[in-house]
Enzyme design. Structure first.
Site, mmCIF file in Angstrom:
data_model
loop_
_atom_site.group_PDB
_atom_site.id
_atom_site.type_symbol
_atom_site.label_atom_id
_atom_site.label_comp_id
_atom_site.label_asym_id
_atom_site.label_seq_id
_atom_site.Cartn_x
_atom_site.Cartn_y
_atom_site.Cartn_z
ATOM 1 N N SER A 40 -8.226 -10.567 1.319
ATOM 2 C CA SER A 40 -7.681 -10.669 2.677
ATOM 3 C C SER A 40 -8.744 -10.535 3.763
ATOM 4 C CB SER A 40 -6.591 -9.617 2.901
ATOM 5 O OG SER A 40 -7.144 -8.328 3.002
ATOM 6 N N LYS A 83 -8.438 -3.902 7.043
ATOM 7 C CA LYS A 83 -8.016 -4.882 8.051
ATOM 8 C C LYS A 83 -8.863 -4.743 9.314
ATOM 9 C CE LYS A 83 -4.719 -6.164 5.370
ATOM 10 N NZ LYS A 83 -4.901 -7.376 4.605
#
Length: 192
Positions: A40, A83
């Site tokens: 990700s 993230k």
């Protein structure tokens, strides 16, 4: 002889307890070493890399826009996610035509950042219902993966499939800030 044995056992137990306490203090207030699991954050971070994550600057300071953080998600236990923090308290987020936007002030100018044009064309998590502008509260942060095409993050929110929703996260869900890749040795670098 028996007394000597129990004395040594007691010393070992005390030494192990002190070592455990030191590790807990270091991980809670100074730093952690975290392994990237997944794609990700491609191409910023690669699957399997080890990260040096500072804890104190998040715990006792502010989370900066665009910093890479380690966080937890609502209702996902203690699983770590890597993230980028793109939305801070007071920013506005909305989704229009399947594209999530973050609106914020920078140097007196209003910035409307479209996060994921490609994501609108292909969303591996199902629905991408539009929603009206939402102002992030005083303890709400919006986090996304750099590989927008393959990241389950704050964009999964306010849609017709609420299972697995992430949405904004609170500061207490942010564990620390990623500073460096420390492994493998050939990939050592500062994370921007």
């Amino acid at each position: 002889r028996k007394k000597k044995f129990w004395k040594e056992v007691k010393e070992w137990i005390v030494a192990l307890a002190v070592a455990l306490l030191v590790v807990l203090v270091i991980q809670s207030f100074l730093f952690r070493i975290i392994r990237v699991d997944g794609h990700s954050m491609d191409t910023t971070l690669a699957d399997g890399e080890r990260l040096f994550v500072t804890v104190a600057d998040v715990k006792f300071g502010d989370v900066e826009r665009n910093s890479v953080v380690i966080c937890h998600y609502p209702n996902r236990g203690w699983t770590y996610f890597v993230k980028r923090c793109v939305g801070l308290p007071g920013d506005t987020v909305y989704r229009e035509n399947g594209v999530t936007h973050v609106v914020y002030e920078e140097n007196g100018e209003t910035v409307d950042e479209a996060l994921d044009e490609r994501y609108a064309l292909y969303n591996p998590f199902g629905s991408i219902d539009d929603y009206e502008p939402y102002v992030l509260g005083e303890d709400e942060y919006f986090v996304v993966g750099d590989n927008r095409y393959n990241s389950h993050d704050s964009r999964d929110w306010k849609d017709s499939n609420s299972e697995g929703d992430v949405g904004p996260i609170s500061k207490k869900m942010i564990v620390g800030r990623v500073r460096n890749v420390i492994w493998p040795l050939g990939n050592i670098r500062t994370v921007e």
